[in-house]
Scaffold this motif. Structure first.
Motif, PDB file in Angstrom:
ATOM      1  N   SER A 169       0.823  -1.201   0.000  1.00  0.00           N
ATOM      2  CA  SER A 169       0.000   0.000   0.000  1.00  0.00           C
ATOM      3  C   SER A 169       0.863   1.260   0.000  1.00  0.00           C
ATOM      4  O   SER A 169       1.870   1.338   0.697  1.00  0.00           O
ATOM      5  CB  SER A 169      -0.907   0.001   1.233  1.00  0.00           C
ATOM      6  OG  SER A 169      -1.705   1.142   1.253  1.00  0.00           O
ATOM      7  N   ASN A 170       0.463   2.222  -0.809  1.00  0.00           N
ATOM      8  CA  ASN A 170       1.101   3.539  -0.874  1.00  0.00           C
ATOM      9  C   ASN A 170       2.542   3.512  -1.379  1.00  0.00           C
ATOM     10  O   ASN A 170       3.317   4.417  -1.078  1.00  0.00           O
ATOM     11  CB  ASN A 170       1.020   4.253   0.467  1.00  0.00           C
ATOM     12  CG  ASN A 170      -0.407   4.456   0.902  1.00  0.00           C
ATOM     13  OD1 ASN A 170      -1.306   4.536   0.077  1.00  0.00           O
ATOM     14  ND2 ASN A 170      -0.629   4.516   2.195  1.00  0.00           N
ATOM     15  N   ASP A 171       2.898   2.496  -2.161  1.00  0.00           N
ATOM     16  CA  ASP A 171       4.242   2.409  -2.722  1.00  0.00           C
ATOM     17  C   ASP A 171       4.444   3.565  -3.707  1.00  0.00           C
ATOM     18  O   ASP A 171       3.701   3.701  -4.680  1.00  0.00           O
ATOM     19  CB  ASP A 171       4.431   1.071  -3.428  1.00  0.00           C
ATOM     20  CG  ASP A 171       5.812   0.934  -4.006  1.00  0.00           C
ATOM     21  OD1 ASP A 171       5.970   1.267  -5.201  1.00  0.00           O
ATOM     22  OD2 ASP A 171       6.735   0.526  -3.272  1.00  0.00           O
ATOM     23  N   SER A 220      -5.349  13.893 -11.689  1.00  0.00           N
ATOM     24  CA  SER A 220      -5.368  15.070 -10.824  1.00  0.00           C
ATOM     25  C   SER A 220      -5.723  14.711  -9.381  1.00  0.00           C
ATOM     26  O   SER A 220      -5.108  15.219  -8.435  1.00  0.00           O
ATOM     27  CB  SER A 220      -6.360  16.091 -11.381  1.00  0.00           C
ATOM     28  OG  SER A 220      -6.475  17.193 -10.523  1.00  0.00           O
ATOM     29  N   VAL A 221      -6.705  13.844  -9.206  1.00  0.00           N
ATOM     30  CA  VAL A 221      -7.114  13.437  -7.862  1.00  0.00           C
ATOM     31  C   VAL A 221      -5.969  12.726  -7.148  1.00  0.00           C
ATOM     32  O   VAL A 221      -5.658  13.028  -5.991  1.00  0.00           O
ATOM     33  CB  VAL A 221      -8.378  12.539  -7.911  1.00  0.00           C
ATOM     34  CG1 VAL A 221      -8.658  11.899  -6.561  1.00  0.00           C
ATOM     35  CG2 VAL A 221      -9.582  13.344  -8.373  1.00  0.00           C
ATOM     36  N   ILE A 222      -5.327  11.804  -7.838  1.00  0.00           N
ATOM     37  CA  ILE A 222      -4.212  11.062  -7.232  1.00  0.00           C
ATOM     38  C   ILE A 222      -3.042  11.992  -6.958  1.00  0.00           C
ATOM     39  O   ILE A 222      -2.456  11.973  -5.868  1.00  0.00           O
ATOM     40  CB  ILE A 222      -3.769   9.899  -8.139  1.00  0.00           C
ATOM     41  CG1 ILE A 222      -4.891   8.880  -8.277  1.00  0.00           C
ATOM     42  CG2 ILE A 222      -2.510   9.221  -7.580  1.00  0.00           C
ATOM     43  CD1 ILE A 222      -4.666   7.859  -9.387  1.00  0.00           C
ATOM     44  N   ASP A 223      -2.703  12.813  -7.944  1.00  0.00           N
ATOM     45  CA  ASP A 223      -1.550  13.698  -7.810  1.00  0.00           C
ATOM     46  C   ASP A 223      -1.721  14.711  -6.689  1.00  0.00           C
ATOM     47  O   ASP A 223      -0.783  14.988  -5.943  1.00  0.00           O
ATOM     48  CB  ASP A 223      -1.293  14.407  -9.141  1.00  0.00           C
ATOM     49  CG  ASP A 223       0.053  15.090  -9.177  1.00  0.00           C
ATOM     50  OD1 ASP A 223       1.052  14.462  -8.758  1.00  0.00           O
ATOM     51  OD2 ASP A 223       0.117  16.250  -9.624  1.00  0.00           O
ATOM     52  N   LEU A 283      -4.102   4.613   0.421  1.00  0.00           N
ATOM     53  CA  LEU A 283      -4.705   3.651  -0.490  1.00  0.00           C
ATOM     54  C   LEU A 283      -5.045   2.352   0.237  1.00  0.00           C
ATOM     55  O   LEU A 283      -4.467   1.307  -0.015  1.00  0.00           O
ATOM     56  CB  LEU A 283      -3.780   3.398  -1.680  1.00  0.00           C
ATOM     57  CG  LEU A 283      -3.609   4.581  -2.624  1.00  0.00           C
ATOM     58  CD1 LEU A 283      -2.580   4.290  -3.696  1.00  0.00           C
ATOM     59  CD2 LEU A 283      -4.932   4.965  -3.256  1.00  0.00           C
ATOM     60  N   HIS A 284      -6.013   2.453   1.134  1.00  0.00           N
ATOM     61  CA  HIS A 284      -6.521   1.271   1.821  1.00  0.00           C
ATOM     62  C   HIS A 284      -7.382   0.475   0.837  1.00  0.00           C
ATOM     63  O   HIS A 284      -7.600   0.909  -0.306  1.00  0.00           O
ATOM     64  CB  HIS A 284      -7.304   1.684   3.074  1.00  0.00           C
ATOM     65  CG  HIS A 284      -8.343   2.719   2.810  1.00  0.00           C
ATOM     66  ND1 HIS A 284      -9.567   2.415   2.275  1.00  0.00           N
ATOM     67  CD2 HIS A 284      -8.309   4.076   2.953  1.00  0.00           C
ATOM     68  CE1 HIS A 284     -10.271   3.524   2.123  1.00  0.00           C
ATOM     69  NE2 HIS A 284      -9.527   4.559   2.526  1.00  0.00           N
ATOM     70  N   GLN A 285      -7.894  -0.672   1.236  1.00  0.00           N
ATOM     71  CA  GLN A 285      -8.608  -1.553   0.316  1.00  0.00           C
ATOM     72  C   GLN A 285      -9.813  -0.894  -0.358  1.00  0.00           C
ATOM     73  O   GLN A 285     -10.028  -1.059  -1.547  1.00  0.00           O
ATOM     74  CB  GLN A 285      -9.038  -2.848   1.024  1.00  0.00           C
ATOM     75  CG  GLN A 285      -9.559  -3.907   0.072  1.00  0.00           C
ATOM     76  CD  GLN A 285      -8.554  -4.280  -1.016  1.00  0.00           C
ATOM     77  OE1 GLN A 285      -7.392  -4.550  -0.737  1.00  0.00           O
ATOM     78  NE2 GLN A 285      -8.984  -4.266  -2.271  1.00  0.00           N
ATOM     79  N   GLN A 286     -10.595  -0.112   0.399  1.00  0.00           N
ATOM     80  CA  GLN A 286     -11.755   0.540  -0.208  1.00  0.00           C
ATOM     81  C   GLN A 286     -11.328   1.562  -1.266  1.00  0.00           C
ATOM     82  O   GLN A 286     -11.987   1.716  -2.297  1.00  0.00           O
ATOM     83  CB  GLN A 286     -12.636   1.219   0.857  1.00  0.00           C
ATOM     84  CG  GLN A 286     -13.328   0.264   1.778  1.00  0.00           C
ATOM     85  CD  GLN A 286     -12.458  -0.120   2.984  1.00  0.00           C
ATOM     86  OE1 GLN A 286     -11.282   0.243   3.079  1.00  0.00           O
ATOM     87  NE2 GLN A 286     -13.031  -0.868   3.903  1.00  0.00           N
ATOM     88  N   GLN A 296     -12.597   8.195  -0.733  1.00  0.00           N
ATOM     89  CA  GLN A 296     -11.858   7.097  -0.096  1.00  0.00           C
ATOM     90  C   GLN A 296     -10.415   7.478   0.238  1.00  0.00           C
ATOM     91  O   GLN A 296      -9.840   6.935   1.174  1.00  0.00           O
ATOM     92  CB  GLN A 296     -11.881   5.839  -0.971  1.00  0.00           C
ATOM     93  CG  GLN A 296     -13.221   5.165  -1.028  1.00  0.00           C
ATOM     94  CD  GLN A 296     -13.684   4.648   0.328  1.00  0.00           C
ATOM     95  OE1 GLN A 296     -12.892   4.300   1.199  1.00  0.00           O
ATOM     96  NE2 GLN A 296     -14.985   4.616   0.516  1.00  0.00           N
ATOM     97  N   ILE A 297      -9.839   8.389  -0.534  1.00  0.00           N
ATOM     98  CA  ILE A 297      -8.453   8.772  -0.241  1.00  0.00           C
ATOM     99  C   ILE A 297      -8.377  10.039   0.592  1.00  0.00           C
ATOM    100  O   ILE A 297      -7.308  10.619   0.760  1.00  0.00           O
ATOM    101  CB  ILE A 297      -7.594   8.901  -1.521  1.00  0.00           C
ATOM    102  CG1 ILE A 297      -8.101  10.004  -2.448  1.00  0.00           C
ATOM    103  CG2 ILE A 297      -7.491   7.568  -2.227  1.00  0.00           C
ATOM    104  CD1 ILE A 297      -7.176  10.311  -3.611  1.00  0.00           C
TER     105      ILE A 297
END
Length: 156
Positions: A37-39, A74-77, A85-88, A131-132
């Motif tokens: 997660s979150n790599d 854009s959302v991720i960045d 970044l959990h499972q949901q 979720q994030i």
């Protein structure tokens, strides 16, 4: 400059092959994130792949797909530093990528038209953003132009 219909019809099958490969790469990134997660490397790869797909779609005037990729990017960045970044969240991201794959299949190969209800894209992106840990989502990036790829990157 508008794309010539004949040129578009010749380039679209190549785009589909490349888009499928890029979506497969996003799936690999997602699988990696499910393991670690979150790599940072997997997130960076996901971002680069989404941007490349957005650029390729824009080159063929596939606006809905290009903007969907841009918006997801854009959302991720914007949350990259504190992203969780959990499972949901990963499930919500997978839903976005699945919709993108479906949309690629639904593009009319003769006209390039994609008849869709944008509310599904918006709902999935909002669910992922929630979720994030992003409470609000920016409106679609219709007016934002993508950074142009160098010729060598276009060929990659």
């Amino acid at each position: 400059m508008p794309i010539d219909r004949k040129d578009w019809a010749q380039r679209f099958p190549e785009f589909l092959v490349e888009a499928e490969a890029l979506l497969a790469k996003t799936e690999e990134c997602l699988s990696h994130l499910q393991l670690i997660s979150n790599d940072k490397d997997a997130i960076d790869c996901l971002l680069a792949t989404l941007l490349k797909l957005a650029n390729r779609a824009e080159m063929l005037a596939l606006v809905a797909i290009s903007e969907f990729c841009q918006h997801l990017h854009s959302v991720i960045d914007s949350a990259r530093v504190r992203i969780d970044l959990h499972q949901q969240a990963l499930d919500a991201l997978k839903d976005c990528l699945t919709l993108m794959a479906w949309q690629l299949e639904l593009v009319d190969q003769q006209t390039g038209q994609l008849d869709l209800e944008e509310s599904e894209q918006t709902a999935l992106i909002e669910a992922f953003a929630f979720q994030i840990g992003q409470g609000t989502v920016q409106p679609a990036l219709t007016s934002k132009r993508l950074p142009r790829l160098a010729f060598s990157e276009r060929q990659a």
